[in-house]
Design a protein around this motif. Sequence first.
Motif, PDB file in Angstrom:
ATOM      1  N   CYS A  10       0.827  -0.990   0.128  1.00 36.71           N
ATOM      2  CA  CYS A  10      -0.045   0.125  -0.044  1.00 36.71           C
ATOM      3  C   CYS A  10       0.792   1.201  -0.051  1.00 36.71           C
ATOM      4  O   CYS A  10       0.401   2.290  -0.565  1.00 36.71           O
ATOM      5  N   ASN A  11       2.276   1.259   0.444  1.00 37.58           N
ATOM      6  CA  ASN A  11       2.891   2.303   0.648  1.00 37.58           C
ATOM      7  C   ASN A  11       3.130   2.860  -0.778  1.00 37.58           C
ATOM      8  O   ASN A  11       4.093   2.130  -1.479  1.00 37.58           O
ATOM      9  N   ARG A  12       3.031   4.161  -0.697  1.00 39.52           N
ATOM     10  CA  ARG A  12       3.090   4.782  -2.258  1.00 39.52           C
ATOM     11  C   ARG A  12       4.526   5.254  -2.581  1.00 39.52           C
ATOM     12  O   ARG A  12       4.813   5.163  -3.859  1.00 39.52           O
ATOM     13  N   ARG A  15       5.958   1.738  -3.741  1.00 37.61           N
ATOM     14  CA  ARG A  15       5.053   1.233  -5.028  1.00 37.61           C
ATOM     15  C   ARG A  15       5.588   2.021  -6.265  1.00 37.61           C
ATOM     16  O   ARG A  15       5.645   1.517  -7.452  1.00 37.61           O
ATOM     17  N   GLU A  54       1.858   1.237   5.792  1.00 32.78           N
ATOM     18  CA  GLU A  54       0.975   0.470   4.960  1.00 32.78           C
ATOM     19  C   GLU A  54      -0.444   0.978   5.336  1.00 32.78           C
ATOM     20  O   GLU A  54      -1.115   1.347   4.445  1.00 32.78           O
ATOM     21  N   THR A  55      -0.777   0.911   6.538  1.00 33.27           N
ATOM     22  CA  THR A  55      -2.212   1.351   6.977  1.00 33.27           C
ATOM     23  C   THR A  55      -1.957   1.981   8.177  1.00 33.27           C
ATOM     24  O   THR A  55      -0.987   1.863   8.730  1.00 33.27           O
ATOM     25  N   ARG A  76       0.050   6.157   4.464  1.00 35.73           N
ATOM     26  CA  ARG A  76       0.431   5.274   3.293  1.00 35.73           C
ATOM     27  C   ARG A  76       1.296   6.035   2.255  1.00 35.73           C
ATOM     28  O   ARG A  76       1.928   5.391   1.563  1.00 35.73           O
ATOM     29  N   ASP A 165      -9.047   4.261   3.986  1.00 34.14           N
ATOM     30  CA  ASP A 165     -10.032   3.762   3.057  1.00 34.14           C
ATOM     31  C   ASP A 165     -11.598   4.042   3.473  1.00 34.14           C
ATOM     32  O   ASP A 165     -11.758   4.128   4.577  1.00 34.14           O
TER      33      ASP A 165
END
Length: 237
Positions: A10-12, A15, A54-55, A76, A165
């Motif tokens: 999830c970590n931008r 990514r 991540e969250t 994140r 989210d």
Amino acid sequence: MPLTQQSKLCNRLLRVLAPEDFAQLQPYLEPVSLQLREVVIAPDAPVEELFFIETGMVSISTAHDERRIEVGLVGREGLVGAVPVALDGVTTPHVYFAQLSGEALSIGREAFCAAIRENPVLRRLLLRYVHVQIVQITQTAYAHASMSLEGRLARWLLMCHDRTDGDELVLTHEFLSMMLGVQRAGVTLAIQNLEGAGRIRAKRRRIEILDRDRLLALTNGSYGTPEAEYARLIEGA
């Protein structure tokens, strides 16, 4: 540790890395859970670990006596500990603590510093992220100095909404008052005003975002600049 698959993260920040750059960090990434209000970096103590969120969310706050006022927020999109480590400060006068419990990938400071010394792509990404975080902190100072409590609350809710989210945020009036540096009664009134205008819906220990655009209209330019810099420098890189 289980194999950390880049495509499932999830970590931008992680990514956006090319696979070969991510591979340089991957062996040192350790999954950890962050508990609500857990201090992950203590003031004036050496930063031994950094955390790719991540969250959940981590607040960067002042640490004067027992009073805390938030000056920065990491979710994140970011890396906890980036500023003191990138600037070779080793310690920080701020306290970093979990505002919302969640998961992260930790990496030791020495391993991380070795990676950014060896890899110019990683070093450039880190410095760009540090720039974004500094912009966020300056926008927070502007908001505290010049905006109404309702405007500051709207900005903060938008920032939290970006990092979760769904439209429900797990927040208490007590916690909001601490983060915004005001009395709880003032936060309660500001929430009531935002709810009365149809921007949010307040529930027990939760706030539901109903109308982002109308929240944004209250922020007077204090929200959006760090977010645009992140998109330009990191996701558009």
